[in-house]
Design a protein around this motif. Structure first.
Motif, short mmCIF file in Angstrom:
data_model
loop_
_atom_site.label_atom_id
_atom_site.label_comp_id
_atom_site.label_asym_id
_atom_site.label_seq_id
_atom_site.Cartn_x
_atom_site.Cartn_y
_atom_site.Cartn_z
N PHE A 1 2.03 7.10 11.96
CA PHE A 1 0.96 6.68 11.44
C PHE A 1 0.37 5.53 12.26
N LEU A 2 -0.80 5.63 12.95
CA LEU A 2 -1.22 4.12 13.58
C LEU A 2 -2.40 3.79 12.73
N MET A 3 -2.25 2.39 12.22
CA MET A 3 -3.25 1.86 11.40
C MET A 3 -3.54 0.60 12.04
N ASP A 4 -4.97 0.39 12.27
CA ASP A 4 -5.47 -0.86 12.96
C ASP A 4 -5.55 -1.82 11.99
N GLU A 5 -4.85 -2.77 11.79
CA GLU A 5 -5.00 -3.88 11.04
C GLU A 5 -5.41 -3.68 9.58
N PRO A 6 -4.58 -2.68 8.78
CA PRO A 6 -4.86 -2.60 7.45
C PRO A 6 -4.99 -3.87 6.58
N GLU A 7 -4.26 -4.89 7.02
CA GLU A 7 -4.09 -6.10 6.06
C GLU A 7 -5.34 -6.87 6.29
N ASN A 8 -6.45 -6.55 7.09
CA ASN A 8 -7.96 -7.03 6.92
C ASN A 8 -8.58 -6.67 5.60
N HIS A 9 -8.20 -5.73 5.05
CA HIS A 9 -8.98 -5.64 3.59
C HIS A 9 -7.99 -5.55 2.49
N LEU A 10 -6.46 -5.55 2.78
CA LEU A 10 -5.62 -5.40 1.59
C LEU A 10 -5.06 -6.86 1.34
N HIS A 11 -4.99 -7.18 0.17
CA HIS A 11 -4.04 -8.19 -0.24
C HIS A 11 -2.44 -7.86 0.19
N PRO A 12 -1.80 -8.84 0.74
CA PRO A 12 -0.30 -8.74 1.11
C PRO A 12 0.63 -7.93 0.01
N SER A 13 0.43 -8.13 -1.27
CA SER A 13 1.33 -7.30 -2.10
C SER A 13 0.72 -5.77 -2.19
N ALA A 14 -0.74 -5.65 -1.79
CA ALA A 14 -1.18 -4.22 -1.81
C ALA A 14 -0.48 -3.58 -0.54
N LEU A 15 -0.61 -4.17 0.35
CA LEU A 15 -0.02 -3.43 1.62
C LEU A 15 1.22 -3.12 1.38
N ILE A 16 2.33 -4.12 0.86
CA ILE A 16 3.61 -3.73 0.64
C ILE A 16 3.57 -2.40 -0.38
N GLU A 17 2.98 -2.49 -1.41
CA GLU A 17 2.81 -1.24 -2.27
C GLU A 17 2.47 0.01 -1.57
N PHE A 18 1.43 -0.14 -0.42
CA PHE A 18 1.00 1.05 0.02
C PHE A 18 2.22 1.55 0.98
N LEU A 19 2.80 0.66 1.74
CA LEU A 19 3.71 0.95 2.71
C LEU A 19 5.03 1.70 1.81
N ASN A 20 5.24 1.17 0.61
CA ASN A 20 6.32 1.84 -0.15
C ASN A 20 5.86 3.07 -0.65
N THR A 21 4.56 3.10 -0.89
CA THR A 21 4.12 4.68 -1.41
C THR A 21 4.14 5.62 -0.07
N LEU A 22 3.74 5.17 0.79
CA LEU A 22 3.59 5.79 2.15
C LEU A 22 5.15 6.61 2.47
N GLU A 23 6.09 5.68 2.22
CA GLU A 23 7.53 6.03 2.53
C GLU A 23 8.04 7.13 1.71
N GLU A 24 7.49 7.04 0.25
CA GLU A 24 7.91 8.22 -0.55
C GLU A 24 7.15 9.36 -0.24
N VAL A 25 6.06 9.21 -0.03
CA VAL A 25 5.17 10.41 0.27
C VAL A 25 5.37 11.19 1.44
N ALA A 26 5.57 10.53 2.56
CA ALA A 26 5.74 11.06 3.84
C ALA A 26 7.17 10.63 4.16
N THR A 27 8.31 11.24 3.75
CA THR A 27 9.75 11.24 4.03
C THR A 27 10.01 11.18 5.42
N ASN A 28 9.46 12.08 6.09
CA ASN A 28 9.82 12.43 7.51
C ASN A 28 8.64 12.09 8.57
N ALA A 29 8.07 10.99 8.15
CA ALA A 29 7.02 10.40 8.94
C ALA A 29 7.54 8.98 9.52
#
Length: 179
Positions: A151-179
């Motif tokens: 996954f290549l994301m261009d500056e997702p932190e521009n729109h996300l609160h830091p805690s929301a970004l961390i939660e998103f990355l944790n969810t991404l890791e759970e959903v896309a286990t081999n990514a």
């Protein structure tokens, strides 16, 4: 030479690369589409890539909710396996959205998918929430195609609160286990 070739030239396995640039924040109202357009947006959301989700996001949610509602209706003629599969898919989307937006998808009396008690296009989502819901839909729609993906994301932190970004990355890791 493509970006993928430059970055992954030493890797011999086949990798998918998904780009996400959260610039499309004007999410299209699914109530403005007829049934065929909703279905087309739903189908297009399953294609590899994360471009154009501002047009497909709410249509995808509405279509999957309609499918779940129709298949679970007491007069449904769908096979039990189809009913179960549709229900499971809808519950997975509900779970993703709930984990990222901290709210549940519901359905109005008129059949509109709702968030925060309002039809999707009227929710007044923040820019960060718009990014998260597009990513939730993309992850759900492309779940079978996420293995061996970068996954290549261009500056997702521009729109996300830091805690929301961390939660998103944790969810991404759970959903896309081999990514």
């Amino acid at each position: 030479m493509s970006l993928r070739d430059k970055v992954f030239s030493s890797i011999t396995t086949s990798l998918g690369v998904l780009y996400f640039v959260p610039k499309g924040l004007n999410l299209a109202d699914p109530r403005q589409n007829h049934k065929a357009a909703l279905q087309s947006n739903f189908d297009q959301a399953k294609n590899p890539g994360l471009d154009g989700y501002e047009h497909r996001c709410f249509s995808y949610i509405q279509t999957l909710q309609n499918m779940e509602f129709e298949s679970s209706h007491q007069r449904s003629t769908h096979a039990y396996s189809v009913i179960q599969e549709t229900k499971e898919e809808y519950e997975k989307l509900e779970s993703l959205i709930e984990s990222l937006l901290k709210t549940r998808i519901n359905r109005s009396i008129s059949g509109d998918a709702t968030l925060f008690g309002k039809p999707l296009a009227e929710t007044g989502l923040s820019d960060g929430q718009k990014v998260l819901i597009q990513l939730a839909v993309a992850l759900h729609a492309q779940k079978g195609r996420l293995d061996d993906t970068v996954f290549l994301m261009d500056e997702p932190e521009n729109h996300l609160h830091p805690s929301a970004l961390i939660e998103f990355l944790n969810t991404l890791e759970e959903v896309a286990t081999n990514a």
